[in-house]
Enzyme design. Structure first.
Site, PDB file in Angstrom:
ATOM      1  CD  GLN A   1     126.740  40.582  22.412  1.00  0.00           C
ATOM      2  OE1 GLN A   1     126.598  41.762  21.745  1.00  0.00           O
ATOM      3  NE2 GLN A   1     125.710  39.801  21.313  1.00  0.00           N
ATOM      4  CG  ASP A   2     131.607  36.397  21.214  1.00  0.00           C
ATOM      5  OD1 ASP A   2     131.407  38.429  21.346  1.00  0.00           O
ATOM      6  OD2 ASP A   2     130.994  35.780  20.609  1.00  0.00           O
ATOM      7  N   PRO A   3     134.391  38.259  22.716  1.00  0.00           N
ATOM      8  CG  PRO A   3     136.489  36.443  24.413  1.00  0.00           C
ATOM      9  CD  PRO A   3     134.839  36.528  23.635  1.00  0.00           C
TER      10      PRO A   3
END
Length: 225
Positions: free
Chosen positions: A64-66
């Protein structure tokens, strides 16, 4: 944040850097990096593409995101830098790997070994503000990473897409080429892993598909550091 990708992704993705959405994203990122703590470091944003070239991509594991904690993110989905505690979802990935192959759980979460073998560890959003999950959602990265998926979809040589959880599975609509394979389950997060991630055997499924294609299998064992 324009970036000259040094491998075959370079010419494939060069048009994206000239599009209006990316110009707006670039302005946003310059402001964010100058006024907030943002992860990963600027030079690590495109590491997934740097480590795993277009032609060498065998498998995609979509994140998804970091990670948004200090020293965690370095541009590869699920992976953390050496010396950082293994996050809970990755620990569950290691537990499944242990159950499939008998590998010991390593003392680190550094997945570069996978990336170097053709496992593209791609987040759908490539940056995040410290301590604020999803803070860079909807700023343009999704257009860019959708294009990465579309380019892989256009390839004749098969790619195996691993889609864990609803966020990743929403990208199935981009994978229309029947040459490609999709492996999916719930996310390895502690919130959902017991509802179908544990026991799903994604790693051996990948290697069975690769072996049937006459391709080299992935050595999933992560060494201790």
């Amino acid at each position: 944040m324009k970036h000259v990708l040094k491998n075959d992704w370079g010419p494939l993705l060069a048009p994206e850097f000239e599009k209006e959405y990316y110009r707006e994203l670039d302005v946003f990122l310059k402001e964010e990096y100058s006024t907030h703590v943002v992860y990963p470091k600027i030079e690590d944003i495109f590491n997934a593409l740097e480590y795993t070239s277009y032609e060498n991509t065998k498998v995609v594991i979509l994140g998804q995101d970091p990670y948004h904690g200090p020293n965690q993110a370095h541009g590869l989905s699920f992976s953390v830098q050496p010396g950082v505690k293994t996050p809970p979802s990755l620990l569950n990935m290691y537990k499944e790997l242990r159950d499939e192959y008998g590998y010991d759980i390593p003392n680190n979460g550094y997945l570069v070994k996978w990336a170097e073998q053709g496992v593209l560890l791609l987040n759908t959003v490539l940056t995040v503000r410290q301590g604020e999950a999803n803070s860079h959602k909807g700023k343009g990265w999704e257009h860019f990473t959708d294009r990465v998926i579309e380019l892989l979809n256009e390839r004749e040589k098969p790619v195996i897409f691993i889609l864990w959880g609803r966020h990743a599975q929403a990208k199935k609509k981009l994978i229309t080429n029947p040459n490609h394979q999709i492996i999916e389950s719930v996310h390895p997060s502690p919130l959902s892993a017991r509802r179908g991630f544990f026991g799903s055997k994604p790693y051996s499924k990948v290697n069975t598909i690769l072996a049937n294609m006459g391709e080299g299998e992935i050595d999933w064992e992560i060494p201790n550091l």
